[in-house]
Scaffold this motif. Structure first.
Motif, short mmCIF file in Angstrom:
data_model
loop_
_atom_site.label_atom_id
_atom_site.label_comp_id
_atom_site.label_asym_id
_atom_site.label_seq_id
_atom_site.Cartn_x
_atom_site.Cartn_y
_atom_site.Cartn_z
N ILE A 77 -17.49 -19.03 44.86
CA ILE A 77 -16.82 -18.24 43.82
C ILE A 77 -16.19 -17.01 44.45
O ILE A 77 -15.06 -16.63 44.10
N ALA A 78 -16.88 -16.39 45.39
CA ALA A 78 -16.33 -15.21 46.07
C ALA A 78 -15.05 -15.57 46.82
O ALA A 78 -14.10 -14.78 46.84
N ARG A 79 -15.01 -16.75 47.44
CA ARG A 79 -13.86 -17.19 48.23
C ARG A 79 -12.69 -17.60 47.34
O ARG A 79 -11.55 -17.45 47.72
N ASN A 80 -12.99 -18.17 46.20
CA ASN A 80 -11.97 -18.76 45.35
C ASN A 80 -11.94 -18.05 44.00
O ASN A 80 -12.41 -18.58 43.00
N ALA A 104 -26.95 -16.56 34.03
CA ALA A 104 -28.14 -16.01 33.36
C ALA A 104 -28.70 -14.80 34.11
O ALA A 104 -29.23 -13.87 33.48
N ASP A 105 -28.54 -14.79 35.42
CA ASP A 105 -29.05 -13.68 36.23
C ASP A 105 -28.04 -12.54 36.38
O ASP A 105 -28.26 -11.60 37.14
N GLY A 106 -26.90 -12.65 35.70
CA GLY A 106 -25.92 -11.58 35.70
C GLY A 106 -25.09 -11.47 36.97
O GLY A 106 -24.53 -10.41 37.25
N LEU A 107 -24.98 -12.56 37.71
CA LEU A 107 -24.23 -12.53 38.98
C LEU A 107 -22.82 -13.11 38.83
O LEU A 107 -21.94 -12.82 39.63
N VAL A 108 -22.63 -13.93 37.82
CA VAL A 108 -21.36 -14.62 37.58
C VAL A 108 -21.03 -14.54 36.10
O VAL A 108 -21.93 -14.57 35.26
N VAL A 109 -19.74 -14.44 35.80
CA VAL A 109 -19.27 -14.53 34.42
C VAL A 109 -18.24 -15.65 34.33
O VAL A 109 -17.55 -15.95 35.30
N ARG A 110 -18.18 -16.23 33.15
CA ARG A 110 -17.18 -17.25 32.86
C ARG A 110 -16.08 -16.61 32.02
O ARG A 110 -16.37 -15.88 31.08
N THR A 146 -19.76 -10.83 39.08
CA THR A 146 -19.96 -9.52 38.49
C THR A 146 -20.12 -8.52 39.63
O THR A 146 -20.15 -8.91 40.81
N ALA A 147 -20.27 -7.25 39.30
CA ALA A 147 -20.52 -6.24 40.35
C ALA A 147 -21.78 -6.60 41.12
O ALA A 147 -21.82 -6.52 42.35
N ALA A 148 -22.83 -7.04 40.40
CA ALA A 148 -24.08 -7.43 41.06
C ALA A 148 -23.85 -8.67 41.93
O ALA A 148 -24.41 -8.78 43.03
N GLY A 149 -23.02 -9.59 41.47
CA GLY A 149 -22.70 -10.79 42.25
C GLY A 149 -21.92 -10.45 43.51
O GLY A 149 -22.18 -11.01 44.58
N ARG A 150 -20.98 -9.51 43.40
CA ARG A 150 -20.22 -9.08 44.59
C ARG A 150 -21.14 -8.39 45.58
O ARG A 150 -21.02 -8.59 46.79
N ASP A 151 -22.05 -7.57 45.08
CA ASP A 151 -23.01 -6.91 45.97
C ASP A 151 -23.86 -7.94 46.71
O ASP A 151 -24.05 -7.84 47.92
N LEU A 152 -24.35 -8.94 45.97
CA LEU A 152 -25.16 -9.98 46.61
C LEU A 152 -24.32 -10.77 47.61
O LEU A 152 -24.79 -11.07 48.72
N ASP A 212 -21.83 -9.69 49.33
CA ASP A 212 -21.68 -8.82 50.50
C ASP A 212 -22.93 -8.83 51.37
O ASP A 212 -22.85 -8.87 52.60
N ARG A 213 -24.09 -8.80 50.73
CA ARG A 213 -25.35 -8.84 51.48
C ARG A 213 -25.52 -10.17 52.19
O ARG A 213 -25.97 -10.22 53.33
N ILE A 214 -25.14 -11.26 51.54
CA ILE A 214 -25.20 -12.59 52.15
C ILE A 214 -24.27 -12.63 53.36
O ILE A 214 -24.64 -13.13 54.43
N ALA A 215 -23.05 -12.11 53.20
CA ALA A 215 -22.08 -12.10 54.30
C ALA A 215 -22.62 -11.30 55.49
O ALA A 215 -22.42 -11.69 56.64
N ALA A 216 -23.31 -10.20 55.22
CA ALA A 216 -23.88 -9.39 56.30
C ALA A 216 -24.96 -10.17 57.05
O ALA A 216 -25.02 -10.13 58.29
N VAL A 217 -25.81 -10.88 56.32
CA VAL A 217 -26.84 -11.70 56.96
C VAL A 217 -26.19 -12.78 57.83
O VAL A 217 -26.59 -13.00 58.97
N GLU A 218 -25.17 -13.43 57.29
CA GLU A 218 -24.49 -14.48 58.04
C GLU A 218 -23.79 -13.93 59.28
O GLU A 218 -23.79 -14.57 60.33
N ALA A 219 -23.21 -12.74 59.15
CA ALA A 219 -22.54 -12.12 60.30
C ALA A 219 -23.55 -11.82 61.40
O ALA A 219 -23.28 -12.06 62.58
N ARG A 220 -24.72 -11.30 61.02
CA ARG A 220 -25.75 -11.01 62.03
C ARG A 220 -26.21 -12.30 62.71
O ARG A 220 -26.37 -12.34 63.93
#
Length: 148
Positions: free
Chosen positions: A44-47, A75-81, A96-102, A104-112
């Motif tokens: 979703i972040a990519r597309n 349901a967890d407030g990370l994505v909206v339709r 959502t803002a919380a989804g974008r934050d997550l 970003d955190r995932i991308a940081a883990v993957e980058a490391r």
């Protein structure tokens, strides 16, 4: 006795080492999501403005499975339709803002993990690895498509 593929064995070990590094990185970052949820979130972040069908096609997964994962992320407030402007039967997906934050955190883990994996390798080595891996992926996907 079956013949072993040294390339296959090496790739198998690489995949498992990378998965382990990712699991450890997610745990250290406090990311408690399934691999499927993470992949959908990244998709979703990519597309931006994509649909469940886009995600299912890209991941080569059943749309029903993707829909269930999206339902949990909503349901967890990370994505909206959102209504799709061109197709009333479809909904666009956005983080959502919380989804974008997550994401970003995932991308940081993957980058490391990527930095650790590539440690000591030259840019030329990494470029060649990517080229070879893409060719292998294409070979496997091409042979699967022909078998269908």
């Amino acid at each position: 006795m079956t013949e072993r593929s040294p390339t296959g064995e090496t790739l198998h070990r690489l995949l498992h080492a990378y998965k382990r590094a990712m699991r450890d990185g997610y745990a250290e970052a406090g990311i408690e999501r399934t691999v499927g949820e993470i992949r959908v979130l990244k998709g979703i972040a990519r597309n931006r403005h994509g649909t469940a069908q886009h995600i299912a096609d890209r991941m080569r997964q059943d749309k029903g499975r993707i829909a269930r994962l999206i339902k949990r992320l909503v349901a967890d407030g990370l994505v909206v339709r959102q209504p799709h402007p061109d197709d009333s039967r479809s909904q666009q997906l956005e983080l959502t803002a919380a989804g974008r934050d997550l994401a970003d955190r995932i991308a940081a883990v993957e980058a490391r993990a990527g930095t650790r994996m590539a440690g000591g390798l030259s840019e030329a080595d990494l470029a060649r690895f990517t080229e070879l891996a893409e060719a292998m992926i294409a070979n496997l996907e091409h042979s699967q498509d022909n078998a269908s």
